[in-house]
Design a protein around this motif. Structure first.
Motif, PDB file in Angstrom:
ATOM      1  N   VAL A   1      29.398  27.299 -26.269  1.00 29.79           N
ATOM      2  CA  VAL A   1      27.814  27.655 -26.048  1.00 29.79           C
ATOM      3  C   VAL A   1      27.586  28.149 -24.691  1.00 29.79           C
ATOM      4  O   VAL A   1      27.018  29.368 -24.850  1.00 29.79           O
ATOM      5  N   PRO A   2      28.168  27.682 -23.674  1.00 23.38           N
ATOM      6  CA  PRO A   2      27.823  28.415 -22.384  1.00 23.38           C
ATOM      7  C   PRO A   2      28.336  29.903 -22.431  1.00 23.38           C
ATOM      8  O   PRO A   2      27.640  30.896 -21.852  1.00 23.38           O
ATOM      9  N   TYR A   3      29.633  30.335 -23.125  1.00 22.02           N
ATOM     10  CA  TYR A   3      30.183  31.657 -23.432  1.00 22.02           C
ATOM     11  C   TYR A   3      29.112  32.390 -24.378  1.00 22.02           C
ATOM     12  O   TYR A   3      28.995  33.751 -24.025  1.00 22.02           O
ATOM     13  N   LEU A   4      28.433  31.738 -25.102  1.00 24.16           N
ATOM     14  CA  LEU A   4      27.789  32.544 -25.982  1.00 24.16           C
ATOM     15  C   LEU A   4      26.490  33.174 -25.312  1.00 24.16           C
ATOM     16  O   LEU A   4      25.866  34.048 -25.350  1.00 24.16           O
ATOM     17  N   ILE A   5      25.790  32.027 -24.581  1.00 22.88           N
ATOM     18  CA  ILE A   5      24.643  32.336 -23.604  1.00 22.88           C
ATOM     19  C   ILE A   5      25.216  33.474 -22.572  1.00 22.88           C
ATOM     20  O   ILE A   5      24.508  34.476 -22.422  1.00 22.88           O
ATOM     21  N   GLY A   6      26.511  33.394 -22.004  1.00 20.52           N
ATOM     22  CA  GLY A   6      26.765  34.337 -21.144  1.00 20.52           C
ATOM     23  C   GLY A   6      27.010  35.686 -21.583  1.00 20.52           C
ATOM     24  O   GLY A   6      26.838  36.872 -21.233  1.00 20.52           O
ATOM     25  N   LEU A   7      27.412  35.734 -22.905  1.00 27.22           N
ATOM     26  CA  LEU A   7      27.672  36.990 -23.663  1.00 27.22           C
ATOM     27  C   LEU A   7      26.434  37.574 -23.885  1.00 27.22           C
ATOM     28  O   LEU A   7      26.319  38.862 -23.712  1.00 27.22           O
ATOM     29  N   ALA A   8      25.416  37.002 -24.115  1.00 28.08           N
ATOM     30  CA  ALA A   8      23.939  37.418 -24.352  1.00 28.08           C
ATOM     31  C   ALA A   8      23.412  38.127 -22.932  1.00 28.08           C
ATOM     32  O   ALA A   8      22.877  39.401 -22.933  1.00 28.08           O
ATOM     33  N   ALA A   9      23.916  37.578 -21.885  1.00 31.99           N
ATOM     34  CA  ALA A   9      23.265  38.213 -20.494  1.00 31.99           C
ATOM     35  C   ALA A   9      24.087  39.286 -20.051  1.00 31.99           C
ATOM     36  O   ALA A   9      23.713  40.557 -19.752  1.00 31.99           O
TER      37      ALA A   9
ATOM     38  N   ALA B   1      20.327  38.923 -16.922  1.00 31.54           N
ATOM     39  CA  ALA B   1      20.903  40.363 -16.786  1.00 31.54           C
ATOM     40  C   ALA B   1      20.823  40.937 -15.448  1.00 31.54           C
ATOM     41  O   ALA B   1      21.573  41.779 -14.830  1.00 31.54           O
ATOM     42  N   GLN B   2      19.591  40.768 -14.917  1.00 32.44           N
ATOM     43  CA  GLN B   2      19.041  41.494 -13.734  1.00 32.44           C
ATOM     44  C   GLN B   2      19.932  40.714 -12.501  1.00 32.44           C
ATOM     45  O   GLN B   2      20.193  41.586 -11.528  1.00 32.44           O
ATOM     46  N   ILE B   3      19.927  39.614 -12.468  1.00 30.65           N
ATOM     47  CA  ILE B   3      20.772  38.900 -11.386  1.00 30.65           C
ATOM     48  C   ILE B   3      22.305  39.596 -11.496  1.00 30.65           C
ATOM     49  O   ILE B   3      22.731  39.713 -10.563  1.00 30.65           O
ATOM     50  N   ILE B   4      22.661  39.681 -12.687  1.00 31.56           N
ATOM     51  CA  ILE B   4      24.257  40.099 -12.840  1.00 31.56           C
ATOM     52  C   ILE B   4      24.269  41.602 -11.996  1.00 31.56           C
ATOM     53  O   ILE B   4      25.347  41.900 -11.393  1.00 31.56           O
ATOM     54  N   ARG B   5      23.243  42.345 -12.671  1.00 36.21           N
ATOM     55  CA  ARG B   5      23.113  43.669 -11.711  1.00 36.21           C
ATOM     56  C   ARG B   5      23.293  43.939 -10.249  1.00 36.21           C
ATOM     57  O   ARG B   5      23.780  44.459  -9.524  1.00 36.21           O
ATOM     58  N   LEU B   6      22.458  42.447  -9.839  1.00 36.10           N
ATOM     59  CA  LEU B   6      22.366  42.790  -8.318  1.00 36.10           C
ATOM     60  C   LEU B   6      23.401  41.994  -7.483  1.00 36.10           C
ATOM     61  O   LEU B   6      23.636  42.259  -6.436  1.00 36.10           O
TER      62      LEU B   6
ATOM     63  N   LEU C   1      23.259  31.860 -11.297  1.00 40.20           N
ATOM     64  CA  LEU C   1      22.648  32.357 -10.229  1.00 40.20           C
ATOM     65  C   LEU C   1      21.019  32.529 -10.240  1.00 40.20           C
ATOM     66  O   LEU C   1      20.342  32.249  -9.499  1.00 40.20           O
ATOM     67  N   LEU C   2      20.690  32.636 -11.654  1.00 40.97           N
ATOM     68  CA  LEU C   2      19.373  32.666 -12.032  1.00 40.97           C
ATOM     69  C   LEU C   2      18.868  31.200 -11.865  1.00 40.97           C
ATOM     70  O   LEU C   2      17.553  31.090 -11.404  1.00 40.97           O
ATOM     71  N   ARG C   3      19.480  30.133 -12.385  1.00 47.90           N
ATOM     72  CA  ARG C   3      19.008  28.804 -12.125  1.00 47.90           C
ATOM     73  C   ARG C   3      18.914  28.460 -10.581  1.00 47.90           C
ATOM     74  O   ARG C   3      18.091  27.883 -10.323  1.00 47.90           O
ATOM     75  N   ALA C   4      19.962  29.048 -10.090  1.00 50.41           N
ATOM     76  CA  ALA C   4      19.849  28.527  -8.362  1.00 50.41           C
ATOM     77  C   ALA C   4      18.732  29.306  -7.724  1.00 50.41           C
ATOM     78  O   ALA C   4      17.863  28.744  -6.827  1.00 50.41           O
ATOM     79  N   THR C   5      18.258  30.525  -8.094  1.00 46.23           N
ATOM     80  CA  THR C   5      17.057  31.124  -7.645  1.00 46.23           C
ATOM     81  C   THR C   5      15.885  30.648  -8.133  1.00 46.23           C
ATOM     82  O   THR C   5      14.859  30.458  -7.268  1.00 46.23           O
ATOM     83  N   VAL C   6      15.817  30.054  -9.413  1.00 44.53           N
ATOM     84  CA  VAL C   6      14.614  29.514  -9.678  1.00 44.53           C
ATOM     85  C   VAL C   6      14.374  28.323  -8.659  1.00 44.53           C
ATOM     86  O   VAL C   6      13.197  28.047  -8.569  1.00 44.53           O
TER      87      VAL C   6
ATOM     88  N   ALA D   1      28.423  36.576  -9.491  1.00 40.68           N
ATOM     89  CA  ALA D   1      28.484  36.390 -11.127  1.00 40.68           C
ATOM     90  C   ALA D   1      30.008  36.289 -11.589  1.00 40.68           C
ATOM     91  O   ALA D   1      30.134  34.982 -12.483  1.00 40.68           O
ATOM     92  N   LEU D   2      30.845  37.070 -11.180  1.00 42.42           N
ATOM     93  CA  LEU D   2      32.327  37.008 -11.670  1.00 42.42           C
ATOM     94  C   LEU D   2      32.815  35.744 -11.244  1.00 42.42           C
ATOM     95  O   LEU D   2      33.692  35.142 -11.855  1.00 42.42           O
ATOM     96  N   GLY D   3      32.690  35.473  -9.830  1.00 44.05           N
ATOM     97  CA  GLY D   3      33.298  34.284  -9.326  1.00 44.05           C
ATOM     98  C   GLY D   3      33.049  33.023  -9.897  1.00 44.05           C
ATOM     99  O   GLY D   3      33.747  32.198 -10.139  1.00 44.05           O
ATOM    100  N   LEU D   4      31.468  32.869 -10.151  1.00 41.32           N
ATOM    101  CA  LEU D   4      30.914  31.756 -10.462  1.00 41.32           C
ATOM    102  C   LEU D   4      31.676  31.719 -12.198  1.00 41.32           C
ATOM    103  O   LEU D   4      31.918  30.498 -12.492  1.00 41.32           O
ATOM    104  N   GLY D   5      31.544  32.498 -12.918  1.00 45.30           N
ATOM    105  CA  GLY D   5      32.362  32.571 -14.144  1.00 45.30           C
ATOM    106  C   GLY D   5      33.626  32.178 -14.291  1.00 45.30           C
ATOM    107  O   GLY D   5      34.123  31.465 -15.071  1.00 45.30           O
TER     108      GLY D   5
END
Length: 309
Positions: free
Chosen positions: A232-240, A181-186, A296-301, A191-195
């Motif tokens: 499954v990925p969309y449900l994880i994305g929904l949570a974020a 969620a923090q990455i999405i705000r920044l 983006l979070l995974r890429a940052t990690v 995030a929209l493009g990758l989605g």
């Protein structure tokens, strides 16, 4: 010009797998053709599968295997012992026709005339969800009309399930969802493009795999499982993305995800009263932003770990 032997070998392996998975697709082009359609004439029997690309199929006789057309419609007047599938066309069963296996018109309509004996040992999957029939989604007999009330009820049930699962995911992986969620705000635009990229690739991959399954011995039974896994990925994305919305409402943790999920899915319920595809498009676009954030979070990690070394 230098050629990579591994790439060349990989290409031949893929070609061989496609031919092995759908031998009837290659063989079907040599069958009898009357006009534009591939016809199994009355009184004749085809032992094995029948399949075409860009060519309708008419079954007046007997087919002991499956009948599949990728971009053509299918008319059955005789008997089919296996599955009957049209990916981009209609499937019509005239009076006294028989089909023992599953029947699917992925983007069209399954039409049953009085006296047809269809899906004796299977189910009817009518893909024309915008107008009529959706047994792939509802536990009812094929070729039923989706009324406005039915579409709304279906959307409400799916919205509740998505909200519950997203909230549970925020309980299981609280730090990951919060970081996403923090990455999405920044970086909301990235995030929209990758989605969007993920959605396009998902449709392409699921479509190709579904096509191979239809032409293989596995058949239609695996398709619902494949579609569930793709959610499954969309449900994880929904949570974020729900976490972002909930935090803007001064909520934190699972409470933020619960309220944020409702904010995302409620418009889908309203759109379902007008068009079910529009409701799904809204949901996937919204959840897709969350998927982009998690990428983006995974890429940052990964980048942080590489800098440490």
């Amino acid at each position: 010009m230098n050629r990579n032997p591994r790439a060349l070998l990989f290409g031949w392996v893929i070609l061989a797998l496609i031919i092995i998975a759908s031998p009837s697709l290659v063989f079907a082009q040599a069958l009898r053709t009357d006009g534009e359609a591939l016809v199994v004439r009355a009184g004749s029997t085809e032992s094995g599968d029948v399949a075409t690309i860009s060519q309708p199929i008419v079954i007046d006789g007997v087919v002991e295997g499956d009948v599949t057309s990728v971009t053509g419609s299918i008319i059955v007047r005789g008997s089919v012992e296996g599955d009957v599938v049209s990916l981009f066309g209609n499937v019509t069963f005239e009076a006294d026709s028989v089909a023992q296996g599953n029947v699917m018109a992925a983007t069209g309509e399954v039409q049953l005339q009085q006296g047809a004996d269809v899906a004796q040992a299977g189910a009817i999957f009518n893909g024309n969800v915008s107008d009529s029939g959706a047994t792939a989604l509802l536990p009812v007999e094929g070729n039923q009309t989706l009324t406005t009330a039915t579409r709304v009820i279906l959307a409400v049930v799916l919205a509740i399930l998505a909200t519950i699962i997203a909230t549970l995911l925020s309980l299981i992986w609280p730090r990951s969802v919060a970081s996403g969620a923090q990455i999405i705000r920044l970086a909301s635009q990235r995030a929209l493009g990758l989605g969007l990229m993920w959605s396009v690739l998902s449709v392409a991959v699921v479509g190709i795999v579904a096509l191979l399954l239809i032409f293989s011995l596995i058949g239609l039974a695996v398709l619902p499982v494949l579609l569930l896994i793709a959610q499954v990925p969309y449900l994880i994305g929904l949570a974020a993305i729900a976490m972002v919305i909930g935090q803007r409402l001064n909520l934190q943790g699972p409470a933020a995800v619960l309220v944020g999920s409702l904010v995302v899915v409620l418009p889908s319920v309203g759109l379902a009263a007008i068009s079910l595809p529009a409701a799904f498009i809204w949901f996937y676009l919204s959840a897709g932003v969350g998927i982009g954030g998690m990428f983006l979070l995974r890429a940052t990690v990964v980048q942080r770990h590489s800098l440490q070394f």
